[in-house]
Design an enzyme around this catalytic site. Structure first.
Site, PDB file in Angstrom:
ATOM      1  N   GLU A 161      -0.289  -5.990   5.386  1.00  0.00           N
ATOM      2  CA  GLU A 161       0.823  -6.033   4.897  1.00  0.00           C
ATOM      3  C   GLU A 161       1.684  -7.049   5.426  1.00  0.00           C
ATOM      4  O   GLU A 161       2.528  -7.623   4.775  1.00  0.00           O
ATOM      5  CB  GLU A 161       1.274  -4.509   5.032  1.00  0.00           C
ATOM      6  CG  GLU A 161       0.795  -3.433   4.180  1.00  0.00           C
ATOM      7  CD  GLU A 161       1.125  -2.069   4.497  1.00  0.00           C
ATOM      8  OE1 GLU A 161       0.782  -1.248   3.587  1.00  0.00           O
ATOM      9  OE2 GLU A 161       1.935  -1.840   5.589  1.00  0.00           O
TER      10      GLU A 161
ATOM     11  N   GLY B 182       3.275   1.037   7.974  1.00  0.00           N
ATOM     12  CA  GLY B 182       1.990   1.400   8.644  1.00  0.00           C
ATOM     13  C   GLY B 182       1.475   2.741   8.660  1.00  0.00           C
ATOM     14  O   GLY B 182       0.476   3.202   9.484  1.00  0.00           O
ATOM     15  N   GLY B 183       2.172   3.591   7.863  1.00  0.00           N
ATOM     16  CA  GLY B 183       1.825   5.067   7.663  1.00  0.00           C
ATOM     17  C   GLY B 183       0.483   5.020   7.225  1.00  0.00           C
ATOM     18  O   GLY B 183      -0.204   6.022   7.380  1.00  0.00           O
TER      19      GLY B 183
ATOM     20  N   ALA C  41       7.604   1.389   2.238  1.00  0.00           N
ATOM     21  CA  ALA C  41       8.051   1.282   3.674  1.00  0.00           C
ATOM     22  C   ALA C  41       8.083   3.157   4.346  1.00  0.00           C
ATOM     23  O   ALA C  41       8.270   3.826   3.415  1.00  0.00           O
ATOM     24  CB  ALA C  41       9.312   0.915   3.868  1.00  0.00           C
TER      25      ALA C  41
ATOM     26  N   SER D 111       0.945  -1.383  -0.084  1.00  0.00           N
ATOM     27  CA  SER D 111      -0.102   0.036   0.004  1.00  0.00           C
ATOM     28  C   SER D 111       0.739   1.391   0.102  1.00  0.00           C
ATOM     29  O   SER D 111       1.888   1.128   0.384  1.00  0.00           O
ATOM     30  CB  SER D 111      -0.984  -0.078   1.247  1.00  0.00           C
ATOM     31  OG  SER D 111      -1.603  -1.249   1.424  1.00  0.00           O
ATOM     32  N   GLY D 112       0.281   2.340  -0.344  1.00  0.00           N
ATOM     33  CA  GLY D 112       0.958   3.534  -0.368  1.00  0.00           C
ATOM     34  C   GLY D 112       1.171   4.186  -1.737  1.00  0.00           C
ATOM     35  O   GLY D 112       0.476   3.845  -2.622  1.00  0.00           O
TER      36      GLY D 112
HETATM   37  C1  5RP Z   1       1.231   1.795   4.586  1.00  0.00           C
HETATM   38  C2  5RP Z   1       2.603   1.521   4.324  1.00  0.00           C
HETATM   39  C3  5RP Z   1       3.444   2.177   3.437  1.00  0.00           C
HETATM   40  O1  5RP Z   1       3.963   1.142   2.393  1.00  0.00           O
HETATM   41  C4  5RP Z   1       4.409   3.081   3.637  1.00  0.00           C
HETATM   42  O2  5RP Z   1       3.576   4.172   4.508  1.00  0.00           O
HETATM   43  C5  5RP Z   1       5.053   3.875   2.556  1.00  0.00           C
HETATM   44  O3  5RP Z   1       4.065   4.684   1.685  1.00  0.00           O
HETATM   45  P1  5RP Z   1       4.573   5.585   0.558  1.00  0.00           P
HETATM   46  O4  5RP Z   1       5.026   4.754  -0.527  1.00  0.00           O
HETATM   47  O5  5RP Z   1       3.368   6.450   0.008  1.00  0.00           O
HETATM   48  O6  5RP Z   1       5.586   6.313   0.868  1.00  0.00           O
HETATM   49  O7  5RP Z   1       3.367   1.095   5.248  1.00  0.00           O
HETATM   50  O8  5RP Z   1       0.662   1.091   5.793  1.00  0.00           O
END
Ligand code: 5RP
Length: 229
Positions: A106, A98-99, A86, A30-31
């Site tokens: 995940e 977990g952002g 990440a 995700s992200g």
């Molecule tokens: C979501 C996550 C995402 O993978 C993480 O926050 C990185 O996001 P991005 O690719 O937008 O920087 O762990 O729970």
């Protein structure tokens, strides 16, 4: 070089160097970086042979919008390869994730995968993890969990949805998200701290991914990609 380009370069390199013709089932994280992984998978999987297992509502929508085949982690517990972003990556390839509050799924998908590949831009790379770690916590247990986290040296706070009426962030499984600061965590201490937090009654999952990633593809400002193993 923009951050978006760094994310795209890392994602394309990760797919091109790791996707194998024998792979059938792919985990999708995700992200914002994973968007480019799915874009590349859709370009390469012209016959729509792959089954993609999502880790969030966002990942599911992304898979469907590219007309890739969708699978569920309870149907496909053997995943050939999983890609994910990440929030922070340390020098030993331990992660904080977990952002987006989806660390439970995940982590489940990553743990089902024979190969787990991380994609990120240069801002995520550190010697030691120092961002707060997200935790998924059962609501009724959160006050007790806060006390125990403080005993472990943490500074926990409930993640707020940012809207006074919406209240705290609630995960897809109906639990709360707690962000807990521990200052700088030496790479050799991450796994031990993860075990201690996971042992607290009410903690469903942590955003620590200790020793789970096989490689990280990090898009740099100069347009190149660094591979961390
Ligand atoms: C979501 C996550 C995402 O993978 C993480 O926050 C990185 O996001 P991005 O690719 O937008 O920087 O762990 O729970």
């Amino acid at each position: 070089m923009s951050t978006e380009n760094a994310k795209k370069n890392a994602s394309y390199a990760a797919v091109d160097q790791n996707l194998d013709p024998s792979h059938q089932v792919v985990g999708i994280g995700s992200g914002t970086t994973i968007v480019y992984v799915v874009e590349r998978l859709a370009q390469l999987d012209t016959e729509r042979r792959l089954v993609c297992v999502p880790t969030s509502f966002q990942a599911r929508e992304l898979i469907l919008s590219h007309r890739l085949h969708l699978g569920r982690v309870d149907e496909y517990v053997d995943i050939d390869i999983a890609f994910d972003g990440a929030d922070e990556i340390d020098s030993d390839l331990n992660l904080i994730k977990g952002g987006g509050a989806c660390m439970f799924l995940e982590k489940l998908v990553a743990s089902c995968a024979r190969k787990f590949i991380v994609v990120a831009d240069h801002r995520k790379s550190s010697v030691a993890l120092s961002r707060g770690v997200p935790l998924e916590v059962v609501s009724v247990a959160h006050k007790r969990v806060f006390l125990e986290l403080e005993r472990l040296g943490g500074r926990p706070r409930l993640r707020d949805a940012g809207d006074r009426k919406a209240g705290p962030v609630v995960t897809d499984h109906g639990n709360l998200v707690v962000d807990c600061e521990f200052g700088e965590i030496r790479p050799e201490r991450v796994a031990e701290l993860d075990v201690k937090i996971k042992a607290l009654v009410g903690v469903v999952e942590t955003g620590f991914f200790p020793g789970m990633a096989h490689k990280a593809y990090i898009g740099l400002e100069d347009g190149t990609v660094r591979v961390q193993k």
